[in-house]
Scaffold this motif. Structure first.
Motif, PDB file in Angstrom:
ATOM      1  N   GLN A   7     -37.058  -9.003  -5.838  1.00 38.64           N
ATOM      2  CA  GLN A   7     -36.126  -8.037  -6.403  1.00 38.64           C
ATOM      3  C   GLN A   7     -35.897  -8.368  -7.870  1.00 38.64           C
ATOM      4  OE1 GLN A   7     -32.744  -8.340  -3.765  1.00 38.64           O
ATOM      5  NE2 GLN A   7     -33.526  -6.657  -2.521  1.00 38.64           N
ATOM      6  N   ILE A   8     -36.116  -7.376  -8.726  1.00 40.55           N
ATOM      7  CA  ILE A   8     -35.934  -7.538 -10.161  1.00 40.55           C
ATOM      8  C   ILE A   8     -35.199  -6.318 -10.698  1.00 40.55           C
ATOM      9  CG2 ILE A   8     -37.988  -8.976 -10.463  1.00 40.55           C
ATOM     10  CD1 ILE A   8     -39.473  -6.487 -11.482  1.00 40.55           C
ATOM     11  N   THR A   9     -34.575  -6.475 -11.860  1.00 40.40           N
ATOM     12  CA  THR A   9     -34.003  -5.292 -12.495  1.00 40.40           C
ATOM     13  C   THR A   9     -35.142  -4.478 -13.105  1.00 40.40           C
ATOM     14  OG1 THR A   9     -33.573  -6.562 -14.513  1.00 40.40           O
ATOM     15  CG2 THR A   9     -31.738  -6.299 -12.975  1.00 40.40           C
ATOM     16  N   ARG A  10     -34.910  -3.184 -13.238  1.00 40.02           N
ATOM     17  CA  ARG A  10     -35.945  -2.286 -13.763  1.00 40.02           C
ATOM     18  C   ARG A  10     -36.399  -2.704 -15.146  1.00 40.02           C
ATOM     19  NH1 ARG A  10     -37.111   1.728 -10.477  1.00 40.02           N
ATOM     20  NH2 ARG A  10     -35.468   2.619  -9.211  1.00 40.02           N
ATOM     21  N   GLY A  11     -37.653  -2.389 -15.448  1.00 40.50           N
ATOM     22  CA  GLY A  11     -38.147  -2.617 -16.790  1.00 40.50           C
ATOM     23  C   GLY A  11     -39.457  -3.370 -16.872  1.00 40.50           C
ATOM     24  N   ALA A  12     -39.903  -3.967 -15.778  1.00 44.15           N
ATOM     25  CA  ALA A  12     -41.184  -4.680 -15.814  1.00 44.15           C
ATOM     26  C   ALA A  12     -42.320  -3.672 -15.908  1.00 44.15           C
ATOM     27  CB  ALA A  12     -41.348  -5.552 -14.577  1.00 44.15           C
ATOM     28  N   ARG A  14     -46.303  -2.362 -15.428  1.00 38.37           N
ATOM     29  CA  ARG A  14     -47.257  -2.441 -14.324  1.00 38.37           C
ATOM     30  C   ARG A  14     -48.055  -3.742 -14.399  1.00 38.37           C
ATOM     31  NH1 ARG A  14     -49.833   0.622 -10.508  1.00 38.37           N
ATOM     32  NH2 ARG A  14     -52.049   0.195 -10.205  1.00 38.37           N
ATOM     33  N   SER A  15     -48.473  -4.135 -15.598  1.00 36.12           N
ATOM     34  CA  SER A  15     -49.253  -5.370 -15.739  1.00 36.12           C
ATOM     35  C   SER A  15     -48.416  -6.606 -15.401  1.00 36.12           C
ATOM     36  CB  SER A  15     -49.863  -5.482 -17.133  1.00 36.12           C
ATOM     37  OG  SER A  15     -48.865  -5.579 -18.111  1.00 36.12           O
ATOM     38  N   GLN A  16     -47.138  -6.583 -15.721  1.00 44.60           N
ATOM     39  CA  GLN A  16     -46.265  -7.700 -15.350  1.00 44.60           C
ATOM     40  C   GLN A  16     -46.111  -7.783 -13.837  1.00 44.60           C
ATOM     41  OE1 GLN A  16     -42.963  -6.462 -17.847  1.00 44.60           O
ATOM     42  NE2 GLN A  16     -43.186  -8.319 -19.103  1.00 44.60           N
ATOM     43  N   LYS A  17     -45.955  -6.638 -13.188  1.00 39.79           N
ATOM     44  CA  LYS A  17     -45.842  -6.629 -11.730  1.00 39.79           C
ATOM     45  C   LYS A  17     -47.138  -7.108 -11.085  1.00 39.79           C
ATOM     46  CE  LYS A  17     -43.162  -2.572 -12.004  1.00 39.79           C
ATOM     47  NZ  LYS A  17     -42.894  -1.234 -11.494  1.00 39.79           N
ATOM     48  N   ALA A  18     -48.267  -6.691 -11.644  1.00 41.08           N
ATOM     49  CA  ALA A  18     -49.562  -7.151 -11.122  1.00 41.08           C
ATOM     50  C   ALA A  18     -49.674  -8.667 -11.245  1.00 41.08           C
ATOM     51  CB  ALA A  18     -50.701  -6.464 -11.865  1.00 41.08           C
ATOM     52  N   GLU A  19     -49.187  -9.223 -12.342  1.00 41.79           N
ATOM     53  CA  GLU A  19     -49.228 -10.673 -12.536  1.00 41.79           C
ATOM     54  C   GLU A  19     -48.318 -11.383 -11.538  1.00 41.79           C
ATOM     55  OE1 GLU A  19     -50.541 -14.260 -14.130  1.00 41.79           O
ATOM     56  OE2 GLU A  19     -51.361 -12.243 -14.361  1.00 41.79           O
ATOM     57  N   ILE A  20     -47.155 -10.821 -11.261  1.00 39.24           N
ATOM     58  CA  ILE A  20     -46.250 -11.384 -10.252  1.00 39.24           C
ATOM     59  C   ILE A  20     -46.954 -11.441  -8.904  1.00 39.24           C
ATOM     60  CG2 ILE A  20     -44.158 -10.919  -8.886  1.00 39.24           C
ATOM     61  CD1 ILE A  20     -42.922  -9.805 -11.513  1.00 39.24           C
ATOM     62  N   VAL A  21     -47.581 -10.343  -8.508  1.00 38.59           N
ATOM     63  CA  VAL A  21     -48.287 -10.285  -7.228  1.00 38.59           C
ATOM     64  C   VAL A  21     -49.425 -11.309  -7.197  1.00 38.59           C
ATOM     65  CG1 VAL A  21     -49.758  -8.825  -5.763  1.00 38.59           C
ATOM     66  CG2 VAL A  21     -47.637  -7.903  -6.729  1.00 38.59           C
ATOM     67  N   LYS A  22     -50.178 -11.393  -8.273  1.00 39.86           N
ATOM     68  CA  LYS A  22     -51.300 -12.341  -8.352  1.00 39.86           C
ATOM     69  C   LYS A  22     -50.814 -13.784  -8.220  1.00 39.86           C
ATOM     70  CE  LYS A  22     -54.843 -13.891 -11.603  1.00 39.86           C
ATOM     71  NZ  LYS A  22     -55.373 -13.706 -12.958  1.00 39.86           N
ATOM     72  N   ILE A  41     -46.661  -8.362  -0.475  1.00 34.15           N
ATOM     73  CA  ILE A  41     -45.625  -8.579  -1.486  1.00 34.15           C
ATOM     74  C   ILE A  41     -45.039  -7.225  -1.870  1.00 34.15           C
ATOM     75  CG2 ILE A  41     -45.128  -9.440  -3.809  1.00 34.15           C
ATOM     76  CD1 ILE A  41     -47.631 -11.275  -3.383  1.00 34.15           C
ATOM     77  N   VAL A  42     -43.733  -7.136  -1.806  1.00 34.75           N
ATOM     78  CA  VAL A  42     -43.028  -5.916  -2.181  1.00 34.75           C
ATOM     79  C   VAL A  42     -42.160  -6.226  -3.390  1.00 34.75           C
ATOM     80  CG1 VAL A  42     -41.313  -4.210  -1.452  1.00 34.75           C
ATOM     81  CG2 VAL A  42     -42.996  -5.059   0.187  1.00 34.75           C
ATOM     82  N   ILE A  43     -42.292  -5.417  -4.420  1.00 37.49           N
ATOM     83  CA  ILE A  43     -41.435  -5.558  -5.597  1.00 37.49           C
ATOM     84  C   ILE A  43     -40.438  -4.410  -5.574  1.00 37.49           C
ATOM     85  CG2 ILE A  43     -41.314  -5.562  -8.114  1.00 37.49           C
ATOM     86  CD1 ILE A  43     -44.152  -6.729  -8.125  1.00 37.49           C
TER      87      ILE A  43
END
Length: 66
Positions: A7-12, A14-22, A41-43
Motif C-alpha cells: 500500500q502506497i500513496t498515489r503518485g508512483a 508505472r516504472s516505479q511500480k514495475a521496479e517494486i514488483v521486480k 503482488i498487489v499494489i
C-alpha cells in the motif's frame, strides 16, 4: 504461493511500480526459494486524504511540512 499487498500513496509511476514488483519478487525467490510464477503482488494506491500519518491526514501533514 506468496501473496504480497503493498500500500502506497498515489503518485508512483508505472516504472516505479514495475521496479517494486521486480524487487519484491527477487527477494522472495532468493530468500525463500519461491518460483516467480507463484508470487502474486498487489499494489494499492491510496489517496493522501485517506491515509493518516503523525496524527494528521497525509495531505494535511505535507502542507504543514513543506
Amino acid at each position: 504461493m506468496p501473496y504480497v499487498n503493498v500500500q502506497i500513496t498515489r503518485g508512483a509511476s508505472r516504472s516505479q511500480k514495475a521496479e517494486i514488483v521486480k524487487q519484491i519478487t527477487n527477494t522472495l525467490v532468493s530468500t525463500l526459494g519461491k518460483q516467480p510464477e507463484h508470487i502474486h503482488i498487489v499494489i494499492q494506491e491510496i489517496e493522501e486524504e485517506d491515509w493518516g500519518f503523525a496524527g494528521l491526514l497525509t495531505d494535511d501533514w505535507k502542507k504543514q511540512n513543506q
